[in-house]
Design an enzyme around this catalytic site. Sequence first.
Site, PDB file in Angstrom:
ATOM      1  N   THR A  70      35.250  40.457  44.787  1.00  0.00           N
ATOM      2  CA  THR A  70      36.438  40.681  45.625  1.00  0.00           C
ATOM      3  C   THR A  70      36.293  39.945  46.954  1.00  0.00           C
ATOM      4  OG1 THR A  70      36.842  42.830  44.627  1.00  0.00           O
ATOM      5  CG2 THR A  70      37.740  42.497  46.846  1.00  0.00           C
ATOM      6  N   ASN A 150      40.513  39.069  32.958  1.00  0.00           N
ATOM      7  CA  ASN A 150      39.672  40.258  32.790  1.00  0.00           C
ATOM      8  C   ASN A 150      40.226  41.264  31.796  1.00  0.00           C
ATOM      9  OD1 ASN A 150      41.545  40.288  35.087  1.00  0.00           O
ATOM     10  ND2 ASN A 150      40.969  42.426  35.274  1.00  0.00           N
ATOM     11  N   GLN A 180      34.775  36.757  35.404  1.00  0.00           N
ATOM     12  CA  GLN A 180      34.600  37.152  33.986  1.00  0.00           C
ATOM     13  C   GLN A 180      34.076  36.001  33.130  1.00  0.00           C
ATOM     14  OE1 GLN A 180      34.764  40.144  32.756  1.00  0.00           O
ATOM     15  NE2 GLN A 180      35.886  41.268  34.326  1.00  0.00           N
ATOM     16  N   SER A 200      30.395  37.389  40.434  1.00  0.00           N
ATOM     17  CA  SER A 200      29.989  38.735  40.852  1.00  0.00           C
ATOM     18  C   SER A 200      28.786  39.201  40.040  1.00  0.00           C
ATOM     19  CB  SER A 200      31.171  39.690  40.630  1.00  0.00           C
ATOM     20  OG  SER A 200      30.769  41.023  40.859  1.00  0.00           O
ATOM     21  N   GLY A 201      27.858  39.906  40.694  1.00  0.00           N
ATOM     22  CA  GLY A 201      26.627  40.328  40.030  1.00  0.00           C
ATOM     23  C   GLY A 201      26.801  41.391  38.960  1.00  0.00           C
ATOM     24  N   HIS A 202      27.696  42.369  39.217  1.00  0.00           N
ATOM     25  CA  HIS A 202      27.667  43.549  38.334  1.00  0.00           C
ATOM     26  C   HIS A 202      28.318  43.310  36.970  1.00  0.00           C
ATOM     27  CE1 HIS A 202      31.812  45.403  38.780  1.00  0.00           C
ATOM     28  NE2 HIS A 202      31.835  44.577  39.791  1.00  0.00           N
ATOM     29  N   THR A 238      23.524  40.179  58.095  1.00  0.00           N
ATOM     30  CA  THR A 238      22.160  40.109  57.558  1.00  0.00           C
ATOM     31  C   THR A 238      22.192  40.242  56.035  1.00  0.00           C
ATOM     32  OG1 THR A 238      21.379  41.068  59.608  1.00  0.00           O
ATOM     33  CG2 THR A 238      19.840  41.096  57.752  1.00  0.00           C
ATOM     34  N   CYS A 324      40.014  48.265  37.836  1.00  0.00           N
ATOM     35  CA  CYS A 324      40.612  48.246  39.176  1.00  0.00           C
ATOM     36  C   CYS A 324      42.030  48.798  39.146  1.00  0.00           C
ATOM     37  CB  CYS A 324      40.626  46.838  39.738  1.00  0.00           C
ATOM     38  SG  CYS A 324      38.992  46.161  39.829  1.00  0.00           S
TER      39      CYS A 324
HETATM   40  N1  PLP Z   1      37.859  39.047  39.496  1.00  0.00           N
HETATM   41  C1  PLP Z   1      37.863  39.493  38.234  1.00  0.00           C
HETATM   42  C2  PLP Z   1      38.477  38.657  37.166  1.00  0.00           C
HETATM   43  C3  PLP Z   1      37.301  40.733  37.925  1.00  0.00           C
HETATM   44  O1  PLP Z   1      37.323  41.178  36.663  1.00  0.00           O
HETATM   45  C4  PLP Z   1      36.722  41.493  38.969  1.00  0.00           C
HETATM   46  C5  PLP Z   1      36.155  42.834  38.704  1.00  0.00           C
HETATM   47  O2  PLP Z   1      36.654  43.580  37.894  1.00  0.00           O
HETATM   48  C6  PLP Z   1      36.729  40.961  40.269  1.00  0.00           C
HETATM   49  C7  PLP Z   1      37.307  39.739  40.496  1.00  0.00           C
HETATM   50  C8  PLP Z   1      36.152  41.724  41.421  1.00  0.00           C
HETATM   51  O3  PLP Z   1      34.761  41.695  41.404  1.00  0.00           O
HETATM   52  P1  PLP Z   1      33.941  42.857  42.194  1.00  0.00           P
HETATM   53  O4  PLP Z   1      34.069  44.093  41.364  1.00  0.00           O
HETATM   54  O5  PLP Z   1      32.550  42.327  42.276  1.00  0.00           O
HETATM   55  O6  PLP Z   1      34.567  42.995  43.524  1.00  0.00           O
END
Ligand code: PLP
Length: 382
Positions: A70, A150, A180, A200-202, A238, A324
């Site tokens: 994000t 996504n 994704q 994104s890491g997760h 930091t 989300c």
């Molecule tokens: N963009 C896409 C296509 C995503 O699927 C997601 C998370 O669901 C994000 C951005 C946002 O990533 P984060 O959860 O690391 O903020």
Amino acid sequence: MHYLDNAATTSVNPQVADIVNATLRQHWANPSSLYAPGFEAEKVIESARKTVSDALGCKSSEVYFTASGTESNNLAIWGAALARKNWGRHIVATGYEHPSVYKPLQMLAAELGFAITFIAPDTSGKVSTQALLDAVTAKTVLVCAMHANNEIGALLDVAALAAAIKAKNNRTAVHVDGVQAFLKTPLRLNTTQIDSYAVSGHKLHAPKGVGALYLRQGYNLTPLLTGGEQEGTMRPGTENTAYIAGFACAVAQLHKAMANNIATVNTLRAYLLGGLQKLEGITLHVPPKTIAGIVNISLPGIRSETMLHFLEQEQVYVSAGSACGKGQPSHTLTAMGLPAQQVQCALRISFDTQNSLEDLTALLTGLQKGIATLARAQTRCR
Ligand code: PLP
């Protein structure tokens, strides 16, 4: 449990967790400090930057660590718009961008008078590269196109798109949300004309709260945060050394195994699609080009949440849309112009190499049971 919601988030790889733990204990010094422990922490970050840049196919100096996908998207969008607002206030985007892309765009429209052209996907989930290109004018400062959607996994040829946009207007910046797609499909950023790419890491078995943004060398972007000198002043604050190290560990493993992983996930996908086709009344939403690990379906007259909770009793976890969107009707399927009934009855199944055929069998059995039980219950309700 049968966790089939990997597009929402992934479990933390135990080796990644160990690296995070060890880094927290050993490298807690401030990476900007001028003494040895600080220097050691900085070395951890620079090594991680090299790992992530190898996987992205770019230079180390083009990778900026952030706290999430994000944040990476917001920085890329606001940063590009602010740096160009004096010569143009028009942005083009696909009609099914993630909220971390379309909401900053809506805010740019509301706050600074930007005009945003959203190009809707067709009912198969495909966004036309030509339509995106046709929308670009002399005043278009930015095009935002997600690499893989996504909710339905639709893949866009972002390299070809960026080349076409630059040929039409070489001042137009190209931002790609790669959250994704990263390590699920090959892309070497330095062979493309993409200006910025968010990850994104997760989604990759690293912890939540760490991400990165690729910024092409020499690209003009206005930082959103002001403060210290970290991340080349592009993202002051930091650094989270431990999460950055964990992120790099996850990236290194997935990068090394990418070809095998894609083949494994394709096998899972083929098995799942075969099973789904045998279930009565299921509509598959399968775009012509996709990443392998996301399959979206609509159920025969059973609301998403009802089936989601039915499957939950069987310890099968899927989602009703994007995490989300929390209970909102699917943004993507709505943009595709699908009938409201299909949107309300949609399920997203997302899987990766951590999943097995047993997980998918549990899902298929659960769906079959759910369709029989819930459809009967719904008939009784009427
Ligand atoms: N963009 C896409 C296509 C995503 O699927 C997601 C998370 O669901 C994000 C951005 C946002 O990533 P984060 O959860 O690391 O903020």
